[in-house]
Design an enzyme around this catalytic site. Structure first.
Site, PDB file in Angstrom:
ATOM      1  N   LYS A 113       0.808  -1.232   0.000  1.00  0.00           N
ATOM      2  CA  LYS A 113       0.000   0.000   0.000  1.00  0.00           C
ATOM      3  C   LYS A 113       0.836   1.274   0.000  1.00  0.00           C
ATOM      4  CE  LYS A 113      -3.457  -1.119  -0.552  1.00  0.00           C
ATOM      5  NZ  LYS A 113      -3.818  -1.849  -1.822  1.00  0.00           N
ATOM      6  N   HIS A 155       7.639  -7.348  -2.097  1.00  0.00           N
ATOM      7  CA  HIS A 155       7.325  -6.761  -0.778  1.00  0.00           C
ATOM      8  C   HIS A 155       8.292  -7.301   0.274  1.00  0.00           C
ATOM      9  CE1 HIS A 155       3.747  -4.771  -2.113  1.00  0.00           C
ATOM     10  NE2 HIS A 155       2.998  -5.843  -2.240  1.00  0.00           N
ATOM     11  N   SER A 199      -4.836   3.172   3.936  1.00  0.00           N
ATOM     12  CA  SER A 199      -5.056   2.439   2.693  1.00  0.00           C
ATOM     13  C   SER A 199      -5.247   0.945   2.990  1.00  0.00           C
ATOM     14  CB  SER A 199      -3.854   2.663   1.764  1.00  0.00           C
ATOM     15  OG  SER A 199      -4.047   2.036   0.536  1.00  0.00           O
TER      16      SER A 199
HETATM   17  P1  A3P Z   1      -5.060   4.762  -1.341  1.00  0.00           P
HETATM   18  O1  A3P Z   1      -5.760   3.561  -0.817  1.00  0.00           O
HETATM   19  O2  A3P Z   1      -4.590   5.694  -0.235  1.00  0.00           O
HETATM   20  O3  A3P Z   1      -5.835   5.485  -2.393  1.00  0.00           O
HETATM   21  P2  A3P Z   1      -0.135  -0.482  -3.594  1.00  0.00           P
HETATM   22  O4  A3P Z   1      -0.177  -0.425  -5.076  1.00  0.00           O
HETATM   23  O5  A3P Z   1       1.253  -0.525  -3.036  1.00  0.00           O
HETATM   24  O6  A3P Z   1      -1.033  -1.532  -3.056  1.00  0.00           O
HETATM   25  O7  A3P Z   1      -0.685   0.925  -3.064  1.00  0.00           O
HETATM   26  C1  A3P Z   1      -2.022   1.305  -3.288  1.00  0.00           C
HETATM   27  C2  A3P Z   1      -2.159   2.774  -2.982  1.00  0.00           C
HETATM   28  O8  A3P Z   1      -1.511   3.534  -4.018  1.00  0.00           O
HETATM   29  C3  A3P Z   1      -3.625   3.213  -2.981  1.00  0.00           C
HETATM   30  O9  A3P Z   1      -3.703   4.279  -2.032  1.00  0.00           O
HETATM   31  C4  A3P Z   1      -3.786   3.687  -4.423  1.00  0.00           C
HETATM   32  O10 A3P Z   1      -4.896   4.525  -4.630  1.00  0.00           O
HETATM   33  C5  A3P Z   1      -2.468   4.427  -4.595  1.00  0.00           C
HETATM   34  N1  A3P Z   1      -2.156   4.689  -6.009  1.00  0.00           N
HETATM   35  C6  A3P Z   1      -2.143   3.806  -7.033  1.00  0.00           C
HETATM   36  N2  A3P Z   1      -1.906   4.444  -8.207  1.00  0.00           N
HETATM   37  C7  A3P Z   1      -1.757   5.768  -7.891  1.00  0.00           C
HETATM   38  C8  A3P Z   1      -1.514   6.959  -8.675  1.00  0.00           C
HETATM   39  N3  A3P Z   1      -1.399   6.912  -9.984  1.00  0.00           N
HETATM   40  N4  A3P Z   1      -1.436   8.138  -8.015  1.00  0.00           N
HETATM   41  C9  A3P Z   1      -1.558   8.197  -6.665  1.00  0.00           C
HETATM   42  N5  A3P Z   1      -1.803   7.116  -5.884  1.00  0.00           N
HETATM   43  C10 A3P Z   1      -1.910   5.923  -6.498  1.00  0.00           C
END
Ligand code: A3P
Length: 287
Positions: free
Chosen positions: A45, A101, A131
């Site tokens: 996340k 990870h 998140s």
């Molecule tokens: P949120 O839940 O705070 O919106 P991961 O990919 O490591 O699982 O992380 C997911 C988080 O990254 C989510 O956060 C997601 O919305 C955010 N995320 C993914 N793509 C993004 C982008 N292009 N710009 C900003 N945040 C992004």
């Protein structure tokens, strides 16, 4: 379902059993890196999916074909996941792009010998918590988070997938061979995506014009990237991820923890953070 039912313990941390059967973890242990591989390393996340969009676009010189035609999990596979085992990664041409990870001390032998390039992405743990709380509520392969306070304790104690955020970040910040690691934060990417893409492209040795950098940054801003069905997890069945409960690309902002944590929870978080991070010298954007 409980942790005992959904997770296994691998090198001291919980990993979701469904995604990480023993044979794929063994495959990762025996995996051979190449020095020109690029490995995106994150605590869950922290912006993994975002990086799975940006780095392929950098490597393709802005050509959107890879991100428009290949789902992110095959485009930039997690080395610890069962997909990696099936994808014939040994045959992929250089430069290969992977995600993981894993904590630093969980990395396989070849990582320390062959020294691939690492981009380590960090995010304010309060936002990682926020998140995660939403994600654990919608992903069937994870233990239901319970109440927010219950999940806060699990998160701060590292009783979640891939263990403690604190251990993850401290381990990678203390890595040797720092010249093959680029550290960047989610917050820096939010603040200036063009600058972040420029720095990443320099780090991976790809020279791009400012026009191409602008094009990549524009594709990867939240509202545009969210439309890409190869990256927004809409291809995943609802039984596995129920995006009617919470979308995978949920808010994409920094500081959402302020809308999520109660005052007492935020104070408790700060106290634990202060104690656990007291010896860390790094200047985090969020401190
Ligand atoms: P949120 O839940 O705070 O919106 P991961 O990919 O490591 O699982 O992380 C997911 C988080 O990254 C989510 O956060 C997601 O919305 C955010 N995320 C993914 N793509 C993004 C982008 N292009 N710009 C900003 N945040 C992004």
């Amino acid at each position: 379902m409980t942790e005992a039912e959904l997770y296994s313990v691998y090198k001291g941390v919980y990993v979701p059993s469904l995604l990480h059967p023993p044979e794929c973890l063994k495959h990762y242990e025996d995996f051979s890196f190449r020095p020109d591989d690029v490995v995106i390393v994150t605590y869950p996340k922290s912006g993994t999916t975002w990086m799975q969009e940006i780095v392929p676009l950098i490597q393709s010189g802005g050509d959107p074909t890879p991100v428009e035609t290949v789902p992110n999990w095959d485009r930039v596979p997690w080395l610890e996941e069962h997909r990696a085992y099936l994808l014939n990664l040994e045959e992929r041409p250089s430069p290969r792009i992977f995600a993981t990870h894993f904590h630093y001390n969980m990395m396989p032998q070849s990582f320390f010998k062959d020294k691939p390039k690492v981009i380590y992405v960090m995010r304010n743990p309060r936002d990682v918590f926020t998140s995660s709380f939403h994600y654990y509520g919608m992903a069937a392969y994870l233990v239901n988070p319970g109440t927010q306070t219950e999940f806060l304790h699990k998160f701060l104690d590292g009783q979640v997938m891939f263990g403690s955020w604190f251990d993850h970040v401290k381990g990678w910040l203390n890595a040797t061979d720092k010249e093959s690691i680029m550290y960047i934060s989610y917050e820096e990417m939010i603040m200036d995506l063009k600058d972040s893409v420029t720095r990443m492209s320099k780090f991976v040795g790809k020279s791009l014009t400012s026009e191409v950098i602008e094009k990549i940054a524009d594709r990867c801003v939240f509202k545009n990237m969210k439309k890409n069905k190869m990256s927004n997890y809409s291809l995943v069945p609802t039984e596995f991820m129920d995006q009617s409960k919470s979308e995978f690309l949920r808010k994409g902002i920094s500081g959402d923890w302020k809308n999520q944590l109660m005052v007492a929870e935020a104070e408790y978080f700060d106290a634990v953070y202060k104690e656990k991070m007291k010896d860390v010298k790094y200047n985090f954007v969020w401190d």
